[in-house]
Design an enzyme around this catalytic site. Sequence first.
Site, PDB file in Angstrom:
ATOM      1  N   ARG A 238      10.048 -31.632  51.449  1.00 55.84           N
ATOM      2  CA  ARG A 238       9.959 -30.561  52.434  1.00 55.84           C
ATOM      3  C   ARG A 238       9.713 -31.174  53.810  1.00 55.84           C
ATOM      4  NH1 ARG A 238      12.145 -27.814  49.305  1.00 55.84           N
ATOM      5  NH2 ARG A 238      11.500 -25.814  48.411  1.00 55.84           N
ATOM      6  N   GLU A 267      14.257 -25.422  59.321  1.00 53.87           N
ATOM      7  CA  GLU A 267      15.698 -25.470  58.987  1.00 53.87           C
ATOM      8  C   GLU A 267      16.355 -24.131  59.286  1.00 53.87           C
ATOM      9  OE1 GLU A 267      15.907 -26.511  54.837  1.00 53.87           O
ATOM     10  OE2 GLU A 267      14.746 -28.309  55.155  1.00 53.87           O
ATOM     11  N   HIS A 285      19.932 -30.189  53.516  1.00 56.18           N
ATOM     12  CA  HIS A 285      19.156 -29.651  52.378  1.00 56.18           C
ATOM     13  C   HIS A 285      20.056 -29.380  51.154  1.00 56.18           C
ATOM     14  CE1 HIS A 285      15.346 -27.210  51.178  1.00 56.18           C
ATOM     15  NE2 HIS A 285      15.946 -27.701  50.112  1.00 56.18           N
TER      16      HIS A 285
HETATM   17  C1  8YV Z   1      17.064 -25.723  46.630  1.00 56.73           C
HETATM   18  C2  8YV Z   1      14.809 -26.951  46.805  1.00 56.73           C
HETATM   19  O1  8YV Z   1      18.267 -25.958  47.230  1.00 56.73           O
HETATM   20  O2  8YV Z   1      14.335 -26.230  44.611  1.00 56.73           O
HETATM   21  C3  8YV Z   1      13.893 -26.525  45.717  1.00 56.73           C
HETATM   22  O3  8YV Z   1      12.676 -26.475  45.970  1.00 56.73           O
HETATM   23  O4  8YV Z   1      14.376 -27.300  47.832  1.00 56.73           O
HETATM   24  C4  8YV Z   1      16.283 -26.995  46.660  1.00 56.73           C
HETATM   25  O5  8YV Z   1      16.597 -27.718  45.536  1.00 56.73           O
HETATM   26  C5  8YV Z   1      16.491 -24.498  47.217  1.00 56.73           C
HETATM   27  O6  8YV Z   1      15.135 -24.477  47.338  1.00 56.73           O
HETATM   28  C6  8YV Z   1      16.934 -23.324  46.409  1.00 56.73           C
HETATM   29  O7  8YV Z   1      16.207 -22.176  46.695  1.00 56.73           O
END
Ligand code: 8YV
Length: 319
Positions: A238, A267, A285
Site C-alpha cells: 500500500r 491513487e 496497481h
Molecule cells: C487488488 C489489492 O487489485 O487485494 C488487494 O489488497 O491491493 C489488489 O490485489 C485490489 O485491492 C482489488 O480490490
Amino acid sequence: MKPVVLVTRKLPEAVEDRLRRDYQPRLNPDDRLYSRDALIEAAAGADAIIPCHTERFSAEVIARLPASVRIIANFSVGYDHVDVEAAKGRGLVVTNTPEVLSDATAELTILLMLGAARRAGEGERLVRTRAWRDWSPSFMVGTQVSGKRLGIVGLGRVGRVTARRARGFDMEIHYHDLQRLPSDLEAGAIYHPTPEDLMPHCDFLAFHCVATPQTRKMLNSDRIALLPPGAIVVNASRGAVIDDEALIAALKSGKVAADGLDVYNNEPDIHPEYRELPNTFLMPHIGSATKETRDAMGFRALDNLDAFFAGREPKDRVA
Ligand code: 8YV
C-alpha cells in the site's frame, strides 16, 4: 429467496456467472466508479456487498448503509479501505481474499525489482520514442540483482513467496515483522526486530506489510538514511507505508538509486514527481491482475458469502 448482492465493480465472467446462479446480484457492467452517496443508494435492500479497494467504507459510510446489509465480502486481501471497528460496532461481517493473490503479487514485486534495477522504464522509453541512438559500455548501466541482500518488511503470505522467488536470484533474505516467524516459515531469512535494524542490510527493500496507523510512512527520511547508498526500494503493498517526499528526495540525491512502485498514496493521482524522475519504474496497481488470480479472488469472496448465508463462519472473516 436468494440474497441480494451489490457488486461494486465489473468482476470476471466466471465469477459473475456464479453470482447469477446463486444470488440476485446487482452488477456493474459498465464498471463505473460509485460515488459515496451513489454506493449507499445502490445498497438499498441489499443483503451483502462485494466491493474492491476502490470503495471506501469509512465510519460515516458504514453508519449510513441500509440496515439490510449484513456482510461486506471484499474482493481484495487488503481491507484498509474498510473501518473495521465501525463495521464491528454495527455487527457487519467483513471478509477478505488472502492466499490466492500471493503468487501474482510476488511476481509483480520481482518485476518491480528487476525493472527498477535494470532501468526498464528508461530503456523502454528510449526505444519507443526513437531516442535510442547509440551503444557504449557505459550505456544504461544499472544495478545487478543476483546475489544481493533483499530486506522484506512483512514476511507474511506474499512476502514469503517473494522471498522464495528472490532466492532464485541467489539473494540473501532479511526481514522485519512484528514477531519472528517459526524457522520453517523463515526458511533461512534473517530476522531484524526493528525497521532500523533491517535498513542497513537492504540492497533491495520490499514492502509486504498491511497499511495501518502503525505502518503509515514507515519509510521516512530517518530510515532512508540507514539504507546502504544506492539501495533500491519497491512497494506492492500500500502506498501509505511510504513518505513520498522523503523517497523522492532520496531518488533525487541518489541515496536511493531507483524505485519500483505499484501502489501509491492517493491513487490514481500520485505524487507528480514520481512521473518526472527517470529512476522510477511505475506500475498502476496491478499486483493481482492476472486472469487466474482475479478469478480466484472472486471465487474466494463468493466462498465467504456462501458460508455466511449458510450460517457458517466465513473462512476469511476479519470483522
Ligand atoms: C487488488 C489489492 O487489485 O487485494 C488487494 O489488497 O491491493 C489488489 O490485489 C485490489 O485491492 C482489488 O480490490
